[in-house]
Design a protein around this motif. Structure first.
Motif, PDB file in Angstrom:
ATOM      1  N   ALA A  74       1.016  -1.102   0.109  1.00 46.21           N
ATOM      2  CA  ALA A  74       0.131  -0.110   0.102  1.00 46.21           C
ATOM      3  C   ALA A  74       0.592   1.385   0.002  1.00 46.21           C
ATOM      4  N   LEU A  75       1.948   1.278   0.738  1.00 44.62           N
ATOM      5  CA  LEU A  75       2.861   2.488   0.643  1.00 44.62           C
ATOM      6  C   LEU A  75       3.675   2.542  -0.506  1.00 44.62           C
ATOM      7  N   LYS A  76       3.943   1.330  -1.325  1.00 45.38           N
ATOM      8  CA  LYS A  76       4.583   1.716  -2.569  1.00 45.38           C
ATOM      9  C   LYS A  76       3.633   2.242  -3.419  1.00 45.38           C
ATOM     10  N   LYS A  77       2.294   1.672  -3.671  1.00 41.84           N
ATOM     11  CA  LYS A  77       1.411   2.083  -4.481  1.00 41.84           C
ATOM     12  C   LYS A  77       1.101   3.661  -4.230  1.00 41.84           C
ATOM     13  N   THR A  78       0.975   4.090  -2.875  1.00 39.91           N
ATOM     14  CA  THR A  78       0.879   5.279  -2.699  1.00 39.91           C
ATOM     15  C   THR A  78       1.861   6.280  -3.339  1.00 39.91           C
ATOM     16  N   ALA A  79       3.033   5.876  -3.138  1.00 36.75           N
ATOM     17  CA  ALA A  79       4.312   6.810  -3.284  1.00 36.75           C
ATOM     18  C   ALA A  79       4.238   6.774  -5.088  1.00 36.75           C
ATOM     19  N   ASP A  80       4.071   5.532  -5.658  1.00 37.73           N
ATOM     20  CA  ASP A  80       4.130   5.372  -7.340  1.00 37.73           C
ATOM     21  C   ASP A  80       3.003   6.444  -7.578  1.00 37.73           C
ATOM     22  N   PHE A  81       1.942   6.421  -7.005  1.00 31.60           N
ATOM     23  CA  PHE A  81       1.000   7.347  -7.402  1.00 31.60           C
ATOM     24  C   PHE A  81       0.964   8.704  -7.303  1.00 31.60           C
ATOM     25  N   VAL A  82       1.510   9.205  -6.158  1.00 32.70           N
ATOM     26  CA  VAL A  82       1.856  10.462  -6.146  1.00 32.70           C
ATOM     27  C   VAL A  82       2.979  11.119  -6.832  1.00 32.70           C
ATOM     28  N   ASN A  83       3.884  10.104  -7.186  1.00 34.44           N
ATOM     29  CA  ASN A  83       4.987  10.547  -8.131  1.00 34.44           C
ATOM     30  C   ASN A  83       4.477  10.867  -9.389  1.00 34.44           C
ATOM     31  N   LEU A  84       3.531   9.798  -9.755  1.00 32.97           N
ATOM     32  CA  LEU A  84       2.704  10.124 -11.202  1.00 32.97           C
ATOM     33  C   LEU A  84       2.147  11.500 -11.454  1.00 32.97           C
ATOM     34  N   CYS A  85       1.133  11.772 -10.217  1.00 34.59           N
ATOM     35  CA  CYS A  85       0.587  13.003 -10.062  1.00 34.59           C
ATOM     36  C   CYS A  85       1.600  14.452 -10.108  1.00 34.59           C
ATOM     37  N   ASP A  86       2.740  13.934  -9.410  1.00 34.85           N
ATOM     38  CA  ASP A  86       3.558  15.282  -9.392  1.00 34.85           C
ATOM     39  C   ASP A  86       4.220  15.233 -10.836  1.00 34.85           C
ATOM     40  N   GLY A  87       4.692  14.344 -11.597  1.00 35.16           N
ATOM     41  CA  GLY A  87       5.137  14.387 -12.925  1.00 35.16           C
ATOM     42  C   GLY A  87       4.188  14.933 -13.756  1.00 35.16           C
ATOM     43  N   LEU A  88       2.641  14.704 -13.650  1.00 34.57           N
ATOM     44  CA  LEU A  88       1.700  15.197 -14.608  1.00 34.57           C
ATOM     45  C   LEU A  88       1.114  16.536 -14.289  1.00 34.57           C
ATOM     46  N   ASN A  89       1.727  17.046 -12.986  1.00 32.21           N
ATOM     47  CA  ASN A  89       1.164  18.406 -12.284  1.00 32.21           C
ATOM     48  C   ASN A  89      -0.185  18.295 -12.173  1.00 32.21           C
ATOM     49  N   ILE A  90      -0.631  17.191 -11.364  1.00 29.11           N
ATOM     50  CA  ILE A  90      -1.938  16.878 -10.944  1.00 29.11           C
ATOM     51  C   ILE A  90      -1.898  16.898  -9.384  1.00 29.11           C
ATOM     52  N   PRO A  91      -2.808  17.783  -8.991  1.00 25.15           N
ATOM     53  CA  PRO A  91      -2.909  17.927  -7.430  1.00 25.15           C
ATOM     54  C   PRO A  91      -3.449  16.846  -6.807  1.00 25.15           C
ATOM     55  N   VAL A  92      -3.007  16.593  -5.446  1.00 22.66           N
ATOM     56  CA  VAL A  92      -3.168  15.226  -4.813  1.00 22.66           C
ATOM     57  C   VAL A  92      -4.219  15.642  -3.610  1.00 22.66           C
ATOM     58  N   ILE A  93      -5.295  14.966  -3.385  1.00 26.60           N
ATOM     59  CA  ILE A  93      -6.056  14.857  -2.260  1.00 26.60           C
ATOM     60  C   ILE A  93      -5.997  13.500  -1.518  1.00 26.60           C
ATOM     61  N   THR A  94      -5.633  13.487  -0.199  1.00 24.76           N
ATOM     62  CA  THR A  94      -5.343  12.313   0.339  1.00 24.76           C
ATOM     63  C   THR A  94      -6.616  12.355   1.607  1.00 24.76           C
ATOM     64  N   LEU A  95      -7.337  11.073   1.737  1.00 26.51           N
ATOM     65  CA  LEU A  95      -8.131  10.870   2.432  1.00 26.51           C
ATOM     66  C   LEU A  95      -7.524   9.878   3.637  1.00 26.51           C
ATOM     67  N   VAL A  96      -7.473  10.105   4.849  1.00 22.53           N
ATOM     68  CA  VAL A  96      -6.753   9.421   6.093  1.00 22.53           C
ATOM     69  C   VAL A  96      -7.786   8.710   6.725  1.00 22.53           C
ATOM     70  N   ASN A  97      -7.606   7.547   7.024  1.00 21.87           N
ATOM     71  CA  ASN A  97      -8.571   6.928   7.838  1.00 21.87           C
ATOM     72  C   ASN A  97      -7.787   5.260   8.367  1.00 21.87           C
ATOM     73  N   THR A  98      -6.644   5.501   9.169  1.00 25.08           N
ATOM     74  CA  THR A  98      -5.582   4.356   9.362  1.00 25.08           C
ATOM     75  C   THR A  98      -5.390   4.299  10.626  1.00 25.08           C
ATOM     76  N   PRO A  99      -5.529   3.298  11.425  1.00 19.34           N
ATOM     77  CA  PRO A  99      -4.944   2.970  12.524  1.00 19.34           C
ATOM     78  C   PRO A  99      -3.448   2.854  12.829  1.00 19.34           C
ATOM     79  N   GLY A 100      -2.745   2.437  11.538  1.00 20.40           N
ATOM     80  CA  GLY A 100      -1.503   2.103  11.791  1.00 20.40           C
ATOM     81  C   GLY A 100      -1.069   1.331  10.518  1.00 20.40           C
ATOM     82  N   TYR A 101      -0.209   0.257  10.917  1.00 21.10           N
ATOM     83  CA  TYR A 101       0.390  -0.498   9.779  1.00 21.10           C
ATOM     84  C   TYR A 101      -0.064  -1.950  10.038  1.00 21.10           C
ATOM     85  N   CYS A 102       0.069  -2.932   8.975  1.00 14.41           N
ATOM     86  CA  CYS A 102      -0.223  -4.130   9.100  1.00 14.41           C
ATOM     87  C   CYS A 102       1.080  -4.994   8.638  1.00 14.41           C
TER      88      CYS A 102
END
Length: 169
Positions: A74-102
């Protein structure tokens, strides 16, 4: 977002376990959401929506999958996606609802490395970043998910949101 849409979103996010895809659809124009990497690392949802006609990237922890706990994938997927958005100049909204790691004891180094990589990506992204705490945001899992400490331009906490350095229990 119309009043009825806002009310639907509020009701959805007040549920203990909700579908992040449904929440994201409520935010976007015409309830349209193009989910990317569907099926991979289901603890996080990534994709594109339009808000007032403009393309926006969305990362959302998925409470219906392991309570929204973050995995290495999930962390790798998130990082890849934010990198993609940054490279294409697309703003990012993050919705957080997490109690921690698995993760298990054998994954400790992997989760630390993946979390550090994800934090670096958020911090280095130059696109506008908005973070919305929609539920639980505990410990470093909150920090990893686009917190203000990593350069979020705006950070909001919805009513009922829980932000804590550790799990309060």
């Amino acid at each position: 977002m119309t009043t009825s849409t806002s009310e639907k979103l509020d009701q959805l996010l007040l549920e203990e376990v909700y579908d992040a895809c449904e929440a994201v659809k409520e935010i976007g124009d015409n309830r349209t959401f193009l989910e990317l990497k569907n099926g991979y690392a289901p603890g996080v949802v990534t994709g594109l929506i339009r808000i007032n006609g403009r393309t926006v990237g969305v990362v959302a922890s998925q409470p219906k999958e392991n309570e929204g706990r973050l995995t290495v994938e999930a962390l790798k997927k998130t990082a890849d996606f934010v990198n993609l958005c940054d490279g294409l100049n697309i703003p990012v909204i993050t919705l957080v609802n997490t109690p921690g790691y698995c993760f298990g004891p054998e994954d400790t180094k992997k989760i630390i490395d993946a979390a550090a990589d994800c934090m670096a990506v958020y911090q280095n992204a130059s696109v506008p970043k908005i973070t919305v705490v929609a539920g639980k945001a505990y410990g470093s899992a909150y920090l990893v998910m686009g917190s203000s400490q990593l350069g979020a331009d705006l950070t909001f906490a919805l009513p009922g949101a829980e932000i804590s350095v550790i799990n309060p229990k």
